[in-house]
Design an enzyme around this catalytic site. Structure first.
Site, PDB file in Angstrom:
ATOM      1  N   LEU A 138       0.829  -1.207   0.000  1.00  0.00           N
ATOM      2  CA  LEU A 138       0.000   0.000   0.000  1.00  0.00           C
ATOM      3  C   LEU A 138       0.861   1.253   0.000  1.00  0.00           C
ATOM      4  O   LEU A 138       0.362   2.348  -0.129  1.00  0.00           O
ATOM      5  CB  LEU A 138      -0.936  -0.022   1.214  1.00  0.00           C
ATOM      6  CG  LEU A 138      -1.748  -1.324   1.343  1.00  0.00           C
ATOM      7  CD1 LEU A 138      -2.568  -1.333   2.623  1.00  0.00           C
ATOM      8  CD2 LEU A 138      -2.664  -1.519   0.136  1.00  0.00           C
ATOM      9  N   ARG A 139       2.171   1.071   0.166  1.00  0.00           N
ATOM     10  CA  ARG A 139       3.180   2.144   0.073  1.00  0.00           C
ATOM     11  C   ARG A 139       3.147   3.119   1.238  1.00  0.00           C
ATOM     12  O   ARG A 139       3.830   4.137   1.219  1.00  0.00           O
ATOM     13  CB  ARG A 139       3.048   2.915  -1.246  1.00  0.00           C
ATOM     14  CG  ARG A 139       3.146   2.053  -2.489  1.00  0.00           C
ATOM     15  CD  ARG A 139       4.371   1.195  -2.500  1.00  0.00           C
ATOM     16  NE  ARG A 139       4.578   0.546  -3.806  1.00  0.00           N
ATOM     17  CZ  ARG A 139       5.445  -0.425  -3.999  1.00  0.00           C
ATOM     18  NH1 ARG A 139       6.153  -0.911  -2.982  1.00  0.00           N
ATOM     19  NH2 ARG A 139       5.597  -0.956  -5.190  1.00  0.00           N
ATOM     20  N   HIS A 191       9.165 -16.175   0.654  1.00  0.00           N
ATOM     21  CA  HIS A 191       9.508 -15.934  -0.760  1.00  0.00           C
ATOM     22  C   HIS A 191      10.701 -16.807  -1.055  1.00  0.00           C
ATOM     23  O   HIS A 191      11.813 -16.512  -0.641  1.00  0.00           O
ATOM     24  CB  HIS A 191       9.852 -14.466  -1.001  1.00  0.00           C
ATOM     25  CG  HIS A 191       8.646 -13.596  -1.029  1.00  0.00           C
ATOM     26  ND1 HIS A 191       7.939 -13.370  -2.177  1.00  0.00           N
ATOM     27  CD2 HIS A 191       8.010 -12.937  -0.046  1.00  0.00           C
ATOM     28  CE1 HIS A 191       6.908 -12.587  -1.903  1.00  0.00           C
ATOM     29  NE2 HIS A 191       6.928 -12.315  -0.619  1.00  0.00           N
ATOM     30  N   ASP A 225      -0.570  -9.445  -5.826  1.00  0.00           N
ATOM     31  CA  ASP A 225       0.814  -8.988  -5.619  1.00  0.00           C
ATOM     32  C   ASP A 225       0.934  -7.512  -5.999  1.00  0.00           C
ATOM     33  O   ASP A 225       1.853  -7.099  -6.706  1.00  0.00           O
ATOM     34  CB  ASP A 225       1.805  -9.848  -6.424  1.00  0.00           C
ATOM     35  CG  ASP A 225       3.229  -9.721  -5.897  1.00  0.00           C
ATOM     36  OD1 ASP A 225       3.399  -9.212  -4.771  1.00  0.00           O
ATOM     37  OD2 ASP A 225       4.161 -10.114  -6.615  1.00  0.00           O
ATOM     38  N   HIS A 241       3.325   1.879  -8.474  1.00  0.00           N
ATOM     39  CA  HIS A 241       4.485   2.761  -8.625  1.00  0.00           C
ATOM     40  C   HIS A 241       4.063   4.058  -9.298  1.00  0.00           C
ATOM     41  O   HIS A 241       3.115   4.070 -10.086  1.00  0.00           O
ATOM     42  CB  HIS A 241       5.548   2.115  -9.520  1.00  0.00           C
ATOM     43  CG  HIS A 241       6.311   1.013  -8.853  1.00  0.00           C
ATOM     44  ND1 HIS A 241       7.119   1.228  -7.771  1.00  0.00           N
ATOM     45  CD2 HIS A 241       6.399  -0.308  -9.130  1.00  0.00           C
ATOM     46  CE1 HIS A 241       7.674   0.077  -7.409  1.00  0.00           C
ATOM     47  NE2 HIS A 241       7.238  -0.869  -8.205  1.00  0.00           N
TER      48      HIS A 241
END
Lengths: 327, 436
Positions: free
Chosen positions: B71-72, B187, B313, B317
């Site tokens: 969500l930054r 991951h 995912d 940006h």
């Protein structure tokens, strides 16, 4: 956007020169023929033609280079263009300026052509996608991806020495294929020119994945790889590769993959030996071979000027011939 | 129009109600009151609807649960915010988002968990749950206070995309998580084999001259991780598998009874390394898009249920992040806008049925997060009314005006997709309704 859409105009002429991949045999031959016509110019006492008079060409080098930059500069000057050399290295990057900002600033100075060298694959593509419509981009080497003018001067050299029929030639490319933009462009060019057989020769650590898909035969044994070949194209081995667990030592590499006079005897009697420079004597090849009768290494350098003149003038295309200015 | 974000009594009338957790697939009415689902089919006694939602010809199902959405916020608010991305999620039918720990500051203390909870509750568009960092500052060396993070609300622990410094740290971290019954989210990528690469190792990376990541970077890591899962008994989830072989290894481990689950993200079901040709930075993702054979295996794994969740995912940006030579661009795809439609597309491609798609997008991920017990990802009576109503056949084109996320970085730009959300309810409040 694929390569063809990006570097060709609607009439199928060069707009940019980014990669050899996807070019037609006709166009590759045209470039070689045009270079042939310019090679006369470079041998005259007055070595200039006015094709790009009034045009501004910027050598935009983000990665160090002497030979490539110099021959591009000479080529541009012999076409009567104004040349600006920008060795940007890491300086702009460390100041935080993006590549796009660097580009926009230079474009604002009414540049007609960028010759770009960059350490990252795809950099020339990226720049070509973002320049103003009247600006041409020539790839002077991008990462591991392409070095199309080097490959064209190699083709020019082979054609001079062996004649125009590539179909009867067996060619071995030897060395660090994994990191080599030169090799990738050479392979595309040779396949477009219908070369009889293209071999790549290196230990497995220096051969990229699925290399055969490029249209080559892979050899891990040097003696077998150069047996009966007409042309041996050596690649430069960068010393830092020894640190990356790719090779044990320069000594072992030379012992197994170095080109010596003894090994040269395995190839055809009239074999031609090439190298894009700079040579690591005693790592890639013996001095006797580099300086010997089969070597055309210095001729390659000379041919680089004519080939770059050809590519630059063709990419400027109509603009060059009609003398239209955009500034 | 119905007023937004006001708790009210709703009847959702005449839709095809699909609730995989309860094995429901029938045309019926759903009743919502005081934030909860209070009935299905017939209204409970003394139910009076404040608002009626006409769902005829539409699907009514649990709100979607997205296993991974960056969500930054905090730290990268120039890219997106919790407010902007949860709003976009609501429009995409997503009511629960799981945020990985690689925020700035990193989610390695309860304070950051609290901050994200506070911001998302303030925004009010979706539930945001968090994964805590498995190691301090994600440096891979020292353990975080896992019990405190769990107590603060973290639904699991993860080292995000960063490596652990060695297998001993990994073993200890798994053991410590197992002590407190915490799921670790992995991951699987061997740091040394990945070697800073940006593309799948194969014919395409060779042709393009891109530094490559071999399939073995994933499979070697999965093999090592499975050994440590078996050793420690920790419950583990493999995030974003990309290779055929890894899917096979996880299927085998599940068959052997190991407590492991796995997911796949939508781009990996539709794209391969071939899409990188032309240096398309929108296809720069980590882990990399792999080959056709891998893509088919991921699809098959999702159909079989080895991969029990499909996630976006989501990595929004700003435009500049993708304006550079391929290698220098920021990896990641903005995905909340296209999650549902790309899931539904699998029906047209004869891979999954509609109830199966909904299961992979709701109950499947809710179980992985341990939220199914609270009724998340279900339409169970008495549980929170997180409900999405959508028209599965409504076509739309992906473009800058149809994307709601602040990130417009998607390789699906200009794709013609189907399936549009008309209403999203979160805890019995309408958080999204489509105009017109």
């Amino acid at each position: 956007m694929n390569h063809a859409e990006l570097q060709m105009d609607a009439q199928g002429r060069l707009r940019h020169f980014l990669t050899i991949e996807g070019l037609s045999r006709q166009l590759v031959t045209d470039i070689l023929d045009t270079a042939e016509s310019f090679s006369g110019v470079t041998e005259q006492t007055v070595k200039k033609v006015p094709l790009l008079r009034g045009k501004t060409i910027v050598n935009l080098f983000f990665e160090a280079s002497t030979r490539t930059r110099t021959t591009f500069e000479l080529a541009a000057k012999r076409l009567s263009a104004d040349v600006l050399n920008m060795n940007i290295g890491a300086s702009s990057a460390t100041k935080g300026e993006t590549l796009l900002d660097t580009l926009r600033n230079l474009e604002a100075m009414h540049v007609d052509m960028f010759v770009v060298r960059h350490a990252e694959s795809g950099a020339a593509h990226f720049i070509a996608q973002h320049v103003a419509p009247h600006v041409s981009v020539i790839n002077g080497g991008d990462g591991r991806h392409a070095h199309p003018t080097q490959a064209m001067l190699d083709m020019f050299t082979i054609r001079r020495v062996k004649g125009p029929d590539f179909g009867r030639l067996r060619i071995a490319i030897v060395g660090d294929l994994l990191h080599s933009r030169v090799a990738r462009s050479q392979i595309h060019a040779l396949n477009i020119l219908n070369a009889g057989e293209v071999r790549v020769v290196a230990p497995r650590t220096l051969i990229p994945a699925d290399a055969a898909s490029l249209g080559v035969h892979v050899y891990n044994n040097f003696e077998e790889g150069i047996r009966d070949v007409d042309v041996i194209m050596m690649l430069r081995l960068q010393r830092e590769r020894m640190q990356g667990a790719l090779l044990p030592s320069e000594h072992e590499y030379f012992r197994l993959f170095g080109l010596t006079e003894k090994r040269l005897a395995l190839a055809k009697p009239d074999v031609t030996v090439m190298h894009p420079g700079p040579i690591n004597r005693g790592v890639e090849m013996d001095s006797q071979v580099a300086d010997g009768p089969h070597s055309v290494i210095l001729a390659q350098v000379t041919h680089g000027i004519a080939v770059r003149m050809a590519v630059m003038s063709m990419a400027m295309g109509q603009k060059a011939q009609s003398g239209e200015g955009n500034a | 129009m119905i007023p937004l974000r006001k708790r009210a009594a709703f009847v959702i009338r005449g839709g095809r109600v699909i609730d995989p957790a309860n094995n429901i697939d029938s045309t019926t009415d759903v009743y919502v009151q005081r934030g909860k689902i209070v009935g299905m089919g017939t209204a409970p006694d003394d139910f009076t609807a404040d608002h009626e939602i006409d769902a005829q010809g539409r699907i009514v199902c649990p709100g979607l649960v997205d296993l991974s959405a960056r969500l930054r916020e905090p730290g990268n608010e120039h890219k997106a915010t919790i407010e902007s991305e949860t709003r976009a999620a609501a429009a995409g039918g997503i009511t629960t988002l799981c945020c990985p720990p690689d925020t700035n500051p990193i989610i390695d203390t309860p304070a950051v968990v609290e901050l994200i909870r506070h911001r998302s509750e303030q925004a009010g568009f979706a539930r945001v749950v968090t994964l805590g960092a498995l190691t301090k500052e994600l440096l891979g060396e020292r353990l975080t206070e896992a019990a405190a993070l769990k107590q603060a609300g973290c639904v699991g622990l993860s080292n995000a995309l960063l490596p652990l410094s060695n297998t001993q740290v990994q073993r200890r971290a798994y053991e410590y998580a197992a002590t407190f019954d915490i799921t670790v989210f992995i991951h699987a990528e061997d740091f040394w084999l990945a070697n800073g690469g940006c593309a799948h190792e194969g014919a395409i990376s060779t042709r393009m001259g891109l530094p490559a990541i071999p399939a073995a970077a994933e499979t070697a890591a999965v093999a090592r991780d499975l050994a440590l899962i078996e050793q420690t008994g920790v419950r583990a989830h493999f995030c974003r598998l990309t290779t055929a072989r890894a899917v096979q290894m996880v299927a085998r481990a599940q068959y052997d009874g190991l407590p492991v689950t796995a997911d796949v993200a939508t781009p990996y079901l539709y794209l391969t390394d071939v899409d990188l040709v032309g240096f398309n930075a929108q296809c720069h993702v980590q882990p990399p898009l792999r080959g056709q054979h891998d893509r088919e295996a991921l699809r098959a794994g999702l159909a079989r249920g080895t991969l029990s969740a499909l996630c976006s995912d989501h990595q929004p940006h700003e435009a500049d992040a993708k304006l550079a030579p391929f290698i220098s661009t920021a990896p990641g795809i903005s995905g909340v806008d296209t999650l549902l439609s790309l899931g539904l597309r699998l029906i047209d491609e004869n891979l999954l049925t509609l109830p199966e798609v909904i299961a992979r997008l709701s109950h499947g991920p809710a179980r992985i997060l341990g939220l199914d017990q609270q009724g998340i990802g279900t339409l169970s009576i008495g549980k929170p009314a997180d409900i999405v109503v959508f028209d599965p056949n409504q076509p739309w084109r992906v473009n800058t005006s149809t994307l709601n996320s602040a990130g417009h970085n998607t390789p699906f730009m200009n794709w013609e997709l189907k399936g549009q959300v008309t209403h999203t309810l979160l805890g019995g409040k309408l958080v999204f309704q489509r105009e017109g």
